[in-house]
Write an enzyme that holds these catalytic residues in place. Sequence first.
Site: not given
Ligand code: PEP
Length: 248
Positions: A10, A12, A95, A97, A167, A173, A213
């Site tokens: 992803n 972003k 997501h 976000e 998630e 992040g 992460s």
């Molecule tokens: C994501 O944006 O879906 C995500 C899991 O980000 P990160 O791997 O940076 O935690």
Amino acid sequence: MARRKIVAGNWKMNMTPSQAVALCAELKDLVKSDSVDVVYCVPAIDIVPVVEAVKGTNVKVGAENMYFEEKGAYTGEISAAMLKDAGVEFVIIGHSERRDYFKEDDALLNKKVAKAFEAGLTPILCCGETLEQREMGVTMDWIRLQIKSDLAGITADQVKSMVIAYEPIWAIGTGKTATTEQAEEVCKGIRECIAEMYDAATADAVRIQYGGSVNAGNAAELFAQPDIDGGLVGGASLKADFGKIVNY
Ligand code: PEP
């Protein structure tokens, strides 16, 4: 049934179109795999150049969002048909976000999931709890609510073909990965929820990713869990490490 692993990046709001093409070239050999599906979910403006850049490789292209209406006066939005026509195969829906910053709720996300299927796209539906919800002990209740609302009216055959990404919001992040046990427990719980909503065959077929992460150091252990079928990867999908995650 053996589910094929799927590792999706992803990106972003990162990568200009020229940077995106350069990243595809950098990762091309690193993400080669016969056993894992590899997807780059990229910003809308990068879709056309990335589709071109990954032609002839094992990489599939996804979008990070879409709108549920067919077409018309929705300034700034992108339709499922536009994504499909541009060569997109996957689309991230819900997501955290988007749920948080853009106030996307489950009723809206349910319409997006339905529209994605109608257009022939494969949704990667995200769900996950806040740290507060985890500490209150309501993680699974919350996620079951998200799944049930977001999949209302979606058929068993459609669910069999889709991807669900668990998630935990506190792990996105932040560098804080869920423990393998925490990740497996929730992914298993999601599969049980699908079995209750549909049947055992549907639960067995749907692919469930862990995201939060994921990096080259923790991917192997996470992806070895019985109910974790790969990962949705943010930060680490923008570097050479993504190749190590794919070939965990
Ligand atoms: C994501 O944006 O879906 C995500 C899991 O980000 P990160 O791997 O940076 O935690």
